[in-house]
Design an enzyme around this catalytic site. Structure first.
Site, PDB file in Angstrom:
ATOM      1  N   LYS A 228     -23.598  52.165 -23.714  1.00  0.00           N
ATOM      2  CA  LYS A 228     -23.060  53.046 -24.879  1.00  0.00           C
ATOM      3  C   LYS A 228     -23.760  52.816 -26.379  1.00  0.00           C
ATOM      4  CE  LYS A 228     -18.633  53.659 -27.063  1.00  0.00           C
ATOM      5  NZ  LYS A 228     -17.363  53.361 -27.293  1.00  0.00           N
ATOM      6  N   ASP A 233     -18.311  55.067 -34.878  1.00  0.00           N
ATOM      7  CA  ASP A 233     -17.145  56.172 -34.189  1.00  0.00           C
ATOM      8  C   ASP A 233     -16.142  56.171 -35.143  1.00  0.00           C
ATOM      9  OD1 ASP A 233     -15.746  57.464 -32.491  1.00  0.00           O
ATOM     10  OD2 ASP A 233     -14.991  55.834 -31.548  1.00  0.00           O
ATOM     11  N   LYS A 240      -9.641  57.863 -36.309  1.00  0.00           N
ATOM     12  CA  LYS A 240      -9.125  56.697 -36.586  1.00  0.00           C
ATOM     13  C   LYS A 240      -8.308  56.670 -37.649  1.00  0.00           C
ATOM     14  CE  LYS A 240     -12.510  54.649 -33.466  1.00  0.00           C
ATOM     15  NZ  LYS A 240     -11.646  54.220 -32.262  1.00  0.00           N
ATOM     16  N   ASP A 251     -19.454  49.553 -32.028  1.00  0.00           N
ATOM     17  CA  ASP A 251     -19.165  50.517 -30.953  1.00  0.00           C
ATOM     18  C   ASP A 251     -20.504  50.792 -30.064  1.00  0.00           C
ATOM     19  OD1 ASP A 251     -17.223  51.631 -29.466  1.00  0.00           O
ATOM     20  OD2 ASP A 251     -17.307  53.619 -30.297  1.00  0.00           O
ATOM     21  N   ASP A 310     -11.762  61.106 -29.518  1.00  0.00           N
ATOM     22  CA  ASP A 310     -11.871  59.288 -29.684  1.00  0.00           C
ATOM     23  C   ASP A 310     -12.104  58.726 -28.647  1.00  0.00           C
ATOM     24  OD1 ASP A 310     -12.496  57.004 -31.218  1.00  0.00           O
ATOM     25  OD2 ASP A 310     -10.191  56.617 -31.281  1.00  0.00           O
ATOM     26  N   GLU A 312     -14.957  59.362 -26.731  1.00  0.00           N
ATOM     27  CA  GLU A 312     -16.125  59.782 -26.565  1.00  0.00           C
ATOM     28  C   GLU A 312     -17.211  58.656 -25.946  1.00  0.00           C
ATOM     29  OE1 GLU A 312     -16.931  56.361 -28.809  1.00  0.00           O
ATOM     30  OE2 GLU A 312     -15.220  57.635 -28.909  1.00  0.00           O
ATOM     31  N   ARG A 314     -17.191  57.380 -23.037  1.00  0.00           N
ATOM     32  CA  ARG A 314     -17.106  57.902 -21.551  1.00  0.00           C
ATOM     33  C   ARG A 314     -17.961  59.146 -21.521  1.00  0.00           C
ATOM     34  NH1 ARG A 314     -10.879  57.897 -21.120  1.00  0.00           N
ATOM     35  NH2 ARG A 314     -11.572  56.170 -22.518  1.00  0.00           N
TER      36      ARG A 314
END
Length: 461
Positions: A228, A233, A240, A251, A310, A312, A314
């Site tokens: 990933k 993010d 967030k 992230d 949020d 995102e 996956r």
């Protein structure tokens, strides 16, 4: 002199004596009376990590006593507190230790010399350790280099490490080891059918991309790594809170792990055909960003309703996993800083492992214990798949209840991997929340050395 490890002792090399609390009295009984008196006077008890500096009769340093947990096995972090604590000079372990212990001692020392000094000056460790006899120098250097790469990437803020820069790092790594490199950027993702990667990253000025490189003999077993690469993010329109964004430069920690692991594999020349896939994006708020309740068609053809922007990670992974699975690799591993639920379950130091193959999971856990790079298996509990149901699409990207978040995220990813593919998913923190010997606060390589050992054991060197 990589990692402050040197080839031989010289005049003035100071011995390091590892001692347990239980063995201290016997050592003192055999020591010179002046030395024993000094040690007792300083209050040294040989607790793990405790250090005593012994002067000679002229006041110069003559010996270092180091408290260790056990005399039977050298721990990876036993010597990690020394590089930053000892004065400049050359040191050598003065006890006979097994080759595996020598390797762990040297690696712990090497990892402790890491500094992230891109933006400010930091004092470098000046103490040098003579390579312990029998240490596997190649493994120490490649593990330290892979770890430093992962740490550097995670520590770098998003203004200097977006999708463009992450792709450049991967390209440089591929070039170094003569791997075949390609990257799809922006609308090329739509043309080549990677719609979820495009959807998550299209709201950012730095266009989304899929980084892809292959290395090794095509006739060798296929091992594919997916990481990933969300370089920042915000949470998207499900924004967030500001406190939740403070560590979101990390992230992309999953991509850092797979690049560090790939470096280790290629440097060692393992007999595998390696492929690395990194979907690299920023999840931003803009007029073109994807929205809650959007429905996106994935590379595999499954449709996904966006229950939360949020969730995102996956989404970017599912297209990359579908592509990876299409080649039917012998082993498919993915890494992601995916859920807070995994941290609630296992804490920040222990990555959660999910796998559809008991053999892979068992091997990884054993290697994790051996390498002091542990993972812990959580179940792919099939009944929880019902939590991913939605009325207007094949899947939701969020669970329907506030429970088992790490499991439902893994079950979402499982939809994009064939049951016959040996697959394992790591949900990790990729960050040290405090300073410890050899493990500074900041970005961290996790489940990387253990994965390397598992791959090495399965496919050979």
């Amino acid at each position: 002199m990589p990692y402050n490890l040197v080839g031989r002792a010289t005049a003035g090399t100071v011995p390091i004596s590892p001692l347990t609390t239980a063995g201290l009295d016997a050592w003192l009984a055999g020591a010179d009376g002046r030395v024993a008196a000094w040690v007792r006077a300083t209050g040294f008890k040989a607790k793990a990590g405790e250090v005593a500096l012994i002067p000679d009769d002229k006041g110069a340093l003559s010996r270092v006593l180091l408290g260790v947990e056990t005399a039977e096995r050298t721990g990876l972090w036993d010597y990690a507190g020394l590089p930053g604590a000892l004065p400049a000079g050359r040191y050598a372990i003065d006890s006979e230790i097994a080759p595996a212990d020598a390797t762990r001692a040297a690696l712990g020392w090497a990892l402790a010399t890491y500094r992230f000094d891109r933006y400010t000056k930091m004092p470098a460790a000046e103490a040098e350790l003579v390579w312990p006899k029998g240490a596997d120098r190649g493994h120490v250097e490649r593990a330290a280099a892979g770890t430093a790469l992962a740490r550097d990437l995670i520590n770098t803020p998003a203004n200097d490490l977006g999708p463009t820069q992450l792709a450049e790092v991967a390209k440089g790594l591929a070039r170094e080891f003569k791997a075949k490199f390609s990257v799809l950027v922006g609308d090329q993702l739509l043309k080549k059918n990677y719609p979820t990667i495009h959807a998550v990253g299209r709201g950012a000025a730095d266009a989304p991309r899929l980084i892809d490189f292959t290395w090794g003999d095509p006739s060798h077993p296929k091992v594919t790594l997916v990481g990933k690469g969300v370089c920042f993010d915000t949470g998207g329109y499900d924004l967030k809170p500001s406190s939740g964004m403070l560590l979101m430069k990390k992230d992309m920690g999953g991509s850092a792990q797979v690049l560090g692991l790939a470096r280790m594999i290629m440097d060692a020349g393992l007999k595998v055909r390696l492929r690395v896939l990194v979907p690299a994006v920023k999840n931003m708020v803009s007029g073109d960003a994807f929205l809650p309740m959007d429905v996106i068609r994935t590379r595999k053809g499954l449709t996904v309703e966006i229950g939360n922007t949020d969730a995102e990670g996956r989404l970017v992974l599912c297209d990359a996993l579908a592509e990876a699975d299409s080649e039917k690799p012998e082993l498919l591993l993915d890494y992601a800083t995916l859920t807070g639920a995994a941290r609630v379950a296992l804490g920040t130091d222990l990555p959660a492992l999910f796998s559809n193959d008991d053999g892979v999971a068992g091997d990884w856990m054993r290697c994790g214990l051996d390498e002091e790079d542990a993972v812990w298996r959580l179940p792919l509990h099939a009944p929880y798949k019902s939590m991913l149901k939605t009325k207007i699409a094949d899947l939701s990207n969020t669970g329907s209840a506030p429970f088992a978040g790490a499991i439902t995220a893994a079950l979402f990813l499982e939809h994009f991997v064939s049951p016959t593919t040996r697959w394992a998913h790591i949900d990790l923190m990729a960050w040290n929340t405090k300073d410890r010997p050899g493990r500074p606060e900041g970005g961290e390589a996790m489940a990387m050395r253990s994965a390397y050992r598992m791959i090495e054991h399965r496919f050979g060197g």
